[in-house]
Write a protein that holds these residues in place. Structure first.
Motif, PDB file in Angstrom:
ATOM      1  N   LEU A  19       0.825  -1.210   0.000  1.00 58.54           N
ATOM      2  CA  LEU A  19       0.000   0.000   0.000  1.00 58.54           C
ATOM      3  C   LEU A  19       0.860   1.261   0.000  1.00 58.54           C
ATOM      4  N   ARG A  20       1.968   1.221   0.710  1.00 58.94           N
ATOM      5  CA  ARG A  20       2.873   2.377   0.718  1.00 58.94           C
ATOM      6  C   ARG A  20       3.414   2.625  -0.701  1.00 58.94           C
ATOM      7  N   ARG A  21       3.856   1.569  -1.365  1.00 59.31           N
ATOM      8  CA  ARG A  21       4.366   1.724  -2.740  1.00 59.31           C
ATOM      9  C   ARG A  21       3.274   2.254  -3.667  1.00 59.31           C
ATOM     10  N   LEU A  22       2.061   1.705  -3.529  1.00 53.94           N
ATOM     11  CA  LEU A  22       0.954   2.140  -4.386  1.00 53.94           C
ATOM     12  C   LEU A  22       0.603   3.602  -4.131  1.00 53.94           C
TER      13      LEU A  22
ATOM     14  N   GLU B 258       2.425   5.988  -2.892  1.00 53.16           N
ATOM     15  CA  GLU B 258       3.507   6.861  -3.372  1.00 53.16           C
ATOM     16  C   GLU B 258       3.458   6.996  -4.893  1.00 53.16           C
ATOM     17  N   SER B 259       3.180   5.906  -5.593  1.00 55.78           N
ATOM     18  CA  SER B 259       3.070   5.954  -7.059  1.00 55.78           C
ATOM     19  C   SER B 259       1.890   6.818  -7.499  1.00 55.78           C
ATOM     20  N   ILE B 260       0.751   6.645  -6.816  1.00 53.84           N
ATOM     21  CA  ILE B 260      -0.426   7.456  -7.151  1.00 53.84           C
ATOM     22  C   ILE B 260      -0.125   8.925  -6.907  1.00 53.84           C
TER      23      ILE B 260
ATOM     24  N   GLU C 267      -2.865  19.627  -7.114  1.00 56.40           N
ATOM     25  CA  GLU C 267      -4.211  20.180  -6.847  1.00 56.40           C
ATOM     26  C   GLU C 267      -5.293  19.110  -6.852  1.00 56.40           C
ATOM     27  N   GLN C 268      -5.000  17.909  -7.323  1.00 57.53           N
ATOM     28  CA  GLN C 268      -5.992  16.832  -7.324  1.00 57.53           C
ATOM     29  C   GLN C 268      -5.858  15.919  -6.107  1.00 57.53           C
TER      30      GLN C 268
END
Length: 119
Positions: free
Chosen positions: A99-102, A104-106, A113-114
């Motif tokens: 979840l941390r990797r995901l 950070e990627s997102i 601003e999003q």
């Protein structure tokens, strides 16, 4: 959002590890303080989980008639339950890393601003 009720099991195991023994109503009161999301955990999910844990030998229960009023079912963790909690620890650590990797990627993929402000 997927079935997060699966994660009631490690919460119940953890609470019984910390408390030693407890009854369902007491567990229900503390369960939401440790929940993985903002959603309230349905008490029915707690009792289904306790039954499953007991069927699998991870929890044992007995009726407590020492207090005034109706008898209450008291649960405690077995040695098998402690090992199962250790297995959950490994699963949760892997999930945390993923979840941390995901996230950070997102975060890197979205314009600033999003991204809503943290709560």
């Amino acid at each position: 959002m997927g079935n997060l009720y699966r994660f009631v099991e490690p919460l119940v195991l953890y609470l019984l590890q910390v408390k030693g023994r407890s009854y369902g109503y007491d567990l229900a009161g503390e369960l939401n303080a440790h929940a993985l999301t903002d959603s309230r955990i349905d008490p029915a999910a707690l009792y289904r989980t306790l039954r499953t844990l007991e069927q699998n030998g991870h929890v044992v229960s007995e009726w407590d008639t020492s207090q005034p009023g109706p008898a209450r079912r008291v649960y405690r963790l077995t040695e098998s339950g402690r090992r199962h909690l250790g297995e959950w620890l490994v699963v949760l650590e892997h999930l945390t890393d993923g979840l941390r990797r995901l996230t950070e990627s997102i975060r890197r993929s979205l314009p600033a601003e999003q991204i809503p402000a943290a709560r």
